[in-house]
Design a protein around this motif. Structure first.
Motif, PDB file in Angstrom:
ATOM      1  N   THR A  20       0.834  -1.206   0.000  1.00 46.51           N
ATOM      2  CA  THR A  20       0.000   0.000   0.000  1.00 46.51           C
ATOM      3  C   THR A  20       0.865   1.250   0.000  1.00 46.51           C
ATOM      4  O   THR A  20       1.876   1.315   0.706  1.00 46.51           O
ATOM      5  N   THR A  21       0.449   2.252  -0.759  1.00 48.60           N
ATOM      6  CA  THR A  21       1.125   3.548  -0.732  1.00 48.60           C
ATOM      7  C   THR A  21       0.480   4.431   0.331  1.00 48.60           C
ATOM      8  O   THR A  21      -0.608   4.121   0.836  1.00 48.60           O
ATOM      9  N   MET A  22       1.122   5.531   0.640  1.00 49.01           N
ATOM     10  CA  MET A  22       0.568   6.488   1.596  1.00 49.01           C
ATOM     11  C   MET A  22      -0.789   6.997   1.118  1.00 49.01           C
ATOM     12  O   MET A  22      -1.725   7.133   1.908  1.00 49.01           O
ATOM     13  N   GLU A  23      -0.889   7.247  -0.160  1.00 55.98           N
ATOM     14  CA  GLU A  23      -2.150   7.721  -0.739  1.00 55.98           C
ATOM     15  C   GLU A  23      -3.248   6.660  -0.598  1.00 55.98           C
ATOM     16  O   GLU A  23      -4.360   6.961  -0.182  1.00 55.98           O
ATOM     17  N   GLN A  24      -2.930   5.417  -0.925  1.00 55.30           N
ATOM     18  CA  GLN A  24      -3.911   4.336  -0.814  1.00 55.30           C
ATOM     19  C   GLN A  24      -4.342   4.104   0.627  1.00 55.30           C
ATOM     20  O   GLN A  24      -5.484   3.720   0.880  1.00 55.30           O
ATOM     21  N   ALA A  25      -3.454   4.349   1.572  1.00 49.53           N
ATOM     22  CA  ALA A  25      -3.781   4.167   2.988  1.00 49.53           C
ATOM     23  C   ALA A  25      -4.695   5.280   3.499  1.00 49.53           C
ATOM     24  O   ALA A  25      -5.303   5.139   4.549  1.00 49.53           O
ATOM     25  N   GLY A  26      -4.769   6.380   2.753  1.00 48.46           N
ATOM     26  CA  GLY A  26      -5.633   7.489   3.148  1.00 48.46           C
ATOM     27  C   GLY A  26      -4.943   8.542   3.986  1.00 48.46           C
ATOM     28  O   GLY A  26      -5.602   9.325   4.680  1.00 48.46           O
ATOM     29  N   CYS A  27      -3.624   8.602   3.939  1.00 52.02           N
ATOM     30  CA  CYS A  27      -2.877   9.584   4.720  1.00 52.02           C
ATOM     31  C   CYS A  27      -3.250  11.009   4.316  1.00 52.02           C
ATOM     32  O   CYS A  27      -3.480  11.286   3.133  1.00 52.02           O
ATOM     33  N   LEU A  28      -3.288  11.909   5.283  1.00 47.54           N
ATOM     34  CA  LEU A  28      -3.551  13.321   5.046  1.00 47.54           C
ATOM     35  C   LEU A  28      -2.259  14.092   4.809  1.00 47.54           C
ATOM     36  O   LEU A  28      -2.288  15.242   4.386  1.00 47.54           O
ATOM     37  N   ARG A  29      -1.141  13.480   5.130  1.00 47.68           N
ATOM     38  CA  ARG A  29       0.184  14.047   4.894  1.00 47.68           C
ATOM     39  C   ARG A  29       1.154  12.881   4.735  1.00 47.68           C
ATOM     40  O   ARG A  29       0.802  11.733   4.960  1.00 47.68           O
ATOM     41  N   GLU A  30       2.386  13.189   4.369  1.00 50.67           N
ATOM     42  CA  GLU A  30       3.372  12.124   4.207  1.00 50.67           C
ATOM     43  C   GLU A  30       3.583  11.389   5.523  1.00 50.67           C
ATOM     44  O   GLU A  30       3.708  12.005   6.581  1.00 50.67           O
ATOM     45  N   ALA A  31       3.596  10.081   5.436  1.00 48.48           N
ATOM     46  CA  ALA A  31       3.826   9.244   6.611  1.00 48.48           C
ATOM     47  C   ALA A  31       5.325   9.123   6.866  1.00 48.48           C
ATOM     48  O   ALA A  31       6.143   9.311   5.963  1.00 48.48           O
ATOM     49  N   CYS A  60      -0.064   9.865  10.200  1.00 42.91           N
ATOM     50  CA  CYS A  60      -0.297  10.660   8.991  1.00 42.91           C
ATOM     51  C   CYS A  60      -1.784  10.940   8.795  1.00 42.91           C
ATOM     52  O   CYS A  60      -2.162  11.615   7.847  1.00 42.91           O
ATOM     53  N   PHE A  61      -2.611  10.449   9.703  1.00 47.75           N
ATOM     54  CA  PHE A  61      -4.058  10.615   9.577  1.00 47.75           C
ATOM     55  C   PHE A  61      -4.614  11.752  10.441  1.00 47.75           C
ATOM     56  O   PHE A  61      -5.756  12.132  10.295  1.00 47.75           O
ATOM     57  N   ASP A  62      -3.800  12.270  11.362  1.00 49.07           N
ATOM     58  CA  ASP A  62      -4.295  13.257  12.319  1.00 49.07           C
ATOM     59  C   ASP A  62      -4.531  14.639  11.735  1.00 49.07           C
ATOM     60  O   ASP A  62      -5.605  15.203  11.861  1.00 49.07           O
ATOM     61  N   THR A  63      -3.522  15.223  11.141  1.00 43.74           N
ATOM     62  CA  THR A  63      -3.591  16.602  10.675  1.00 43.74           C
ATOM     63  C   THR A  63      -3.024  16.688   9.268  1.00 43.74           C
ATOM     64  O   THR A  63      -1.960  16.125   9.003  1.00 43.74           O
ATOM     65  N   PRO A  64      -3.699  17.399   8.379  1.00 39.74           N
ATOM     66  CA  PRO A  64      -3.114  17.581   7.047  1.00 39.74           C
ATOM     67  C   PRO A  64      -1.746  18.248   7.146  1.00 39.74           C
ATOM     68  O   PRO A  64      -1.484  19.023   8.062  1.00 39.74           O
ATOM     69  N   GLY A  65      -0.897  17.937   6.205  1.00 44.28           N
ATOM     70  CA  GLY A  65       0.447  18.513   6.223  1.00 44.28           C
ATOM     71  C   GLY A  65       1.125  18.344   4.885  1.00 44.28           C
ATOM     72  O   GLY A  65       0.473  18.312   3.844  1.00 44.28           O
ATOM     73  N   LEU A  66       2.425  18.210   4.906  1.00 45.77           N
ATOM     74  CA  LEU A  66       3.249  18.119   3.711  1.00 45.77           C
ATOM     75  C   LEU A  66       2.860  16.909   2.856  1.00 45.77           C
ATOM     76  O   LEU A  66       2.764  15.794   3.351  1.00 45.77           O
ATOM     77  N   VAL A  67       2.616  17.175   1.573  1.00 48.83           N
ATOM     78  CA  VAL A  67       2.211  16.115   0.647  1.00 48.83           C
ATOM     79  C   VAL A  67       3.091  16.211  -0.595  1.00 48.83           C
ATOM     80  O   VAL A  67       2.696  16.743  -1.607  1.00 48.83           O
ATOM     81  N   ARG A  68       4.311  15.680  -0.503  1.00 47.78           N
ATOM     82  CA  ARG A  68       5.222  15.709  -1.652  1.00 47.78           C
ATOM     83  C   ARG A  68       5.083  14.462  -2.496  1.00 47.78           C
ATOM     84  O   ARG A  68       4.835  14.538  -3.682  1.00 47.78           O
ATOM     85  N   ASN A  69       5.273  13.321  -1.879  1.00 52.45           N
ATOM     86  CA  ASN A  69       5.259  12.071  -2.632  1.00 52.45           C
ATOM     87  C   ASN A  69       4.451  11.032  -1.872  1.00 52.45           C
ATOM     88  O   ASN A  69       4.993  10.273  -1.086  1.00 52.45           O
ATOM     89  N   MET A  70       3.184  11.003  -2.135  1.00 55.53           N
ATOM     90  CA  MET A  70       2.285  10.075  -1.451  1.00 55.53           C
ATOM     91  C   MET A  70       2.268   8.695  -2.119  1.00 55.53           C
ATOM     92  O   MET A  70       1.517   7.830  -1.721  1.00 55.53           O
ATOM     93  N   HIS A  71       3.095   8.524  -3.143  1.00 54.17           N
ATOM     94  CA  HIS A  71       3.143   7.235  -3.856  1.00 54.17           C
ATOM     95  C   HIS A  71       4.223   6.313  -3.291  1.00 54.17           C
ATOM     96  O   HIS A  71       4.437   5.230  -3.812  1.00 54.17           O
TER      97      HIS A  71
END
Length: 136
Positions: A20-31, A60-71
């Motif tokens: 699973t990628t960070m994006e697929q996991a539903g992260c709001l920011r980079e994990a 990565c689910f708590d607060t939105p933040g840095l989203v550079r490479n969610m893949h």
């Protein structure tokens, strides 16, 4: 286990993959990732046990933040997610993993365990179109 945990291969093997990628996991920011956590120790894998734990874990689910490479792979696991690891199918191997709970809300104790996995590579099947059928 419902708590978030991380794992590493004790012999330094890296030929397994998170599904699973960070994006697929539903992260709001980079994990957090192993590469990021080991930077404090110049990438030295000998410090895996110290590099990442309840004291510096952030979800990565708590607060939105840095989203550079969610893949990139999502390397944090728990029972309630669909995150798992897969192994290559072109060779066999024995893996010795250490699992460590990083969820600071789960326990005040350092919780770790180890387990081993033996994988088996691709089975060669001989068929009509297989050049190996011509062996004499």
């Amino acid at each position: 286990m419902n708590a978030n945990f991380i794992m590493w291969e004790e012999n330094g093997r890296t030929d397994f993959y998170y599904n699973t990628t960070m994006e697929q996991a539903g992260c709001l920011r980079e994990a957090q990732t192993w590469n990021e956590m080991l930077k404090t120790y110049n990438g030295n894998i000998k410090f895996r046990d110290k590099a990442w734990g309840p004291e510096n874990y952030r979800s990565c689910f708590d607060t939105p933040g840095l989203v550079r490479n969610m893949h990139r792979p999502y390397e944090i696991m728990n029972l309630s997610s669909n995150v798992f690891i897969t192994w290559p199918t072109d060779h066999t191997g024995i893996y010795l993993f250490t699992v460590k709970v990083v969820d600071p809300n789960y326990s005040f104790c350092k919780l770790t365990t180890q387990f081993a996995v033996e994988t088996y590579g691709v089975l060669v099947r001989y068929g009509i179109n297989n050049k190996s059928d011509n062996l004499q």
